[in-house]
Scaffold this motif. Structure first.
Motif, mmCIF file in Angstrom:
data_model
loop_
_atom_site.group_PDB
_atom_site.id
_atom_site.type_symbol
_atom_site.label_atom_id
_atom_site.label_comp_id
_atom_site.label_asym_id
_atom_site.label_seq_id
_atom_site.Cartn_x
_atom_site.Cartn_y
_atom_site.Cartn_z
ATOM 1 N N VAL A 93 8.746 -0.033 3.149
ATOM 2 C CA VAL A 93 9.798 -0.002 2.139
ATOM 3 C C VAL A 93 9.801 1.386 1.517
ATOM 4 C CG1 VAL A 93 10.550 -0.884 -0.102
ATOM 5 C CG2 VAL A 93 9.680 -2.463 1.644
ATOM 6 N N THR A 94 10.946 2.030 1.529
ATOM 7 C CA THR A 94 11.075 3.351 0.936
ATOM 8 C C THR A 94 12.213 3.324 -0.077
ATOM 9 O OG1 THR A 94 10.318 4.407 2.963
ATOM 10 C CG2 THR A 94 11.432 5.801 1.347
ATOM 11 N N VAL A 95 11.893 3.687 -1.322
ATOM 12 C CA VAL A 95 12.882 3.700 -2.393
ATOM 13 C C VAL A 95 13.088 5.146 -2.813
ATOM 14 C CG1 VAL A 95 13.562 2.803 -4.635
ATOM 15 C CG2 VAL A 95 12.065 1.440 -3.138
ATOM 16 N N SER A 96 14.293 5.639 -2.653
ATOM 17 C CA SER A 96 14.578 7.029 -3.007
ATOM 18 C C SER A 96 15.002 7.136 -4.466
ATOM 19 C CB SER A 96 15.687 7.575 -2.108
ATOM 20 O OG SER A 96 16.903 6.907 -2.366
ATOM 21 N N VAL A 117 7.551 -17.000 4.548
ATOM 22 C CA VAL A 117 7.462 -16.640 3.138
ATOM 23 C C VAL A 117 8.326 -15.398 2.923
ATOM 24 C CG1 VAL A 117 5.349 -15.273 3.479
ATOM 25 C CG2 VAL A 117 5.895 -16.179 1.208
ATOM 26 N N TYR A 118 8.931 -15.332 1.750
ATOM 27 C CA TYR A 118 9.879 -14.263 1.441
ATOM 28 C C TYR A 118 9.437 -13.503 0.197
ATOM 29 C CZ TYR A 118 12.776 -17.263 4.384
ATOM 30 O OH TYR A 118 13.251 -18.039 5.411
ATOM 31 N N LEU A 119 9.926 -12.274 0.084
ATOM 32 C CA LEU A 119 9.763 -11.505 -1.140
ATOM 33 C C LEU A 119 11.104 -10.844 -1.430
ATOM 34 C CD1 LEU A 119 7.677 -10.666 -3.313
ATOM 35 C CD2 LEU A 119 7.411 -8.521 -2.030
ATOM 36 N N GLN A 120 11.810 -11.370 -2.420
ATOM 37 C CA GLN A 120 13.062 -10.776 -2.868
ATOM 38 C C GLN A 120 12.728 -9.695 -3.883
ATOM 39 O OE1 GLN A 120 16.378 -11.405 -1.948
ATOM 40 N NE2 GLN A 120 16.772 -9.592 -3.216
ATOM 41 N N MET A 121 13.163 -8.491 -3.604
ATOM 42 C CA MET A 121 12.833 -7.346 -4.448
ATOM 43 C C MET A 121 14.118 -6.760 -5.016
ATOM 44 S SD MET A 121 9.861 -5.537 -2.148
ATOM 45 C CE MET A 121 11.010 -4.944 -0.927
ATOM 46 N N ASN A 122 14.256 -6.824 -6.315
ATOM 47 C CA ASN A 122 15.432 -6.299 -7.002
ATOM 48 C C ASN A 122 15.038 -5.151 -7.922
ATOM 49 O OD1 ASN A 122 16.989 -8.375 -5.823
ATOM 50 N ND2 ASN A 122 16.582 -9.748 -7.548
ATOM 51 N N SER A 123 16.018 -4.390 -8.359
ATOM 52 C CA SER A 123 15.790 -3.266 -9.284
ATOM 53 C C SER A 123 14.648 -2.378 -8.778
ATOM 54 C CB SER A 123 15.479 -3.789 -10.688
ATOM 55 O OG SER A 123 16.533 -4.593 -11.169
ATOM 56 N N LEU A 124 14.719 -2.023 -7.527
ATOM 57 C CA LEU A 124 13.633 -1.265 -6.908
ATOM 58 C C LEU A 124 13.502 0.123 -7.516
ATOM 59 C CD1 LEU A 124 14.118 -2.485 -3.270
ATOM 60 C CD2 LEU A 124 11.971 -2.597 -4.544
ATOM 61 N N LYS A 125 12.261 0.580 -7.578
ATOM 62 C CA LYS A 125 11.915 1.882 -8.138
ATOM 63 C C LYS A 125 11.196 2.708 -7.080
ATOM 64 C CE LYS A 125 10.956 -0.407 -12.573
ATOM 65 N NZ LYS A 125 9.919 -0.623 -13.626
ATOM 66 N N PRO A 126 11.191 4.017 -7.216
ATOM 67 C CA PRO A 126 10.454 4.846 -6.239
ATOM 68 C C PRO A 126 8.984 4.452 -6.130
ATOM 69 C CG PRO A 126 11.914 6.223 -7.533
ATOM 70 C CD PRO A 126 11.981 4.844 -8.145
ATOM 71 N N GLN A 167 0.848 -1.189 0.000
ATOM 72 C CA GLN A 167 0.000 0.000 0.000
ATOM 73 C C GLN A 167 0.877 1.230 0.000
ATOM 74 O OE1 GLN A 167 -2.945 0.148 3.121
ATOM 75 N NE2 GLN A 167 -4.185 1.566 1.947
ATOM 76 N N ALA A 168 0.781 1.990 -1.087
ATOM 77 C CA ALA A 168 1.516 3.237 -1.206
ATOM 78 C C ALA A 168 0.726 4.341 -0.523
ATOM 79 C CB ALA A 168 1.746 3.560 -2.672
ATOM 80 N N PRO A 169 1.399 5.412 -0.123
ATOM 81 C CA PRO A 169 0.707 6.525 0.536
ATOM 82 C C PRO A 169 -0.426 7.064 -0.333
ATOM 83 C CG PRO A 169 3.072 6.787 0.749
ATOM 84 C CD PRO A 169 2.865 5.633 -0.175
ATOM 85 N N GLY A 170 -1.611 7.162 0.238
ATOM 86 C CA GLY A 170 -2.750 7.714 -0.476
ATOM 87 C C GLY A 170 -3.394 6.803 -1.505
ATOM 88 N N LYS A 171 -2.938 5.555 -1.558
ATOM 89 C CA LYS A 171 -3.481 4.611 -2.541
ATOM 90 C C LYS A 171 -4.062 3.384 -1.845
ATOM 91 C CE LYS A 171 -0.461 5.931 -6.372
ATOM 92 N NZ LYS A 171 0.441 5.430 -7.441
#
Length: 114
Positions: A110-113, A78-87, A38-42
């Protein structure tokens, strides 16, 4: 039933994170597991699903090819591998299971700058 997420954090664009969701209080190996975010405001959106034995996975188009869901039934995790993260991957990530009703964890940020 308890689901506890961990592994979130702050990362730069292109970075990686591995989320974990530790489960207890039910027969973990009998049920599908899902990740949502869930992203902020979404609204909360589905990210990925793994079946009970780990042999089948499905992903939202927005994460396909970058994220990998997996599970270790011996560790009830359970795992979630997250690569090539985007904002746009920024948000609170939740794991969920369902049997009779939906059970959610408390989420991990999770915060991606950019």
């Amino acid at each position: 039933v308890q689901l506890v997420e961990s592994g979130g954090g702050y990362v730069q664009t292109g970075g990686s994170l591995r989320l974990s969701c530790a489960a207890s209080g039910f027969s973990f190996s009998s049920y599908n597991m899902k990740w949502y975010r869930q992203a902020p405001g979404k609204e909360r959106e589905w990210v990925a699903t793994i079946n009970a034995y780990g042999g089948r996975t499905n992903y939202a188009d927005s994460v396909k090819g970058r994220f990998t869901i997996s599970r270790d039934n011996a560790k009830n995790t359970v795992y979630l591998q997250m690569n090539s993260l985007k904002p746009e991957d920024t948000g609170v990530y939740y794991c969920k299971t369902s049997f009779g009703k939906d059970y959610w964890g408390q989420g991990t940020q999770v915060t991606v700058s950019s």
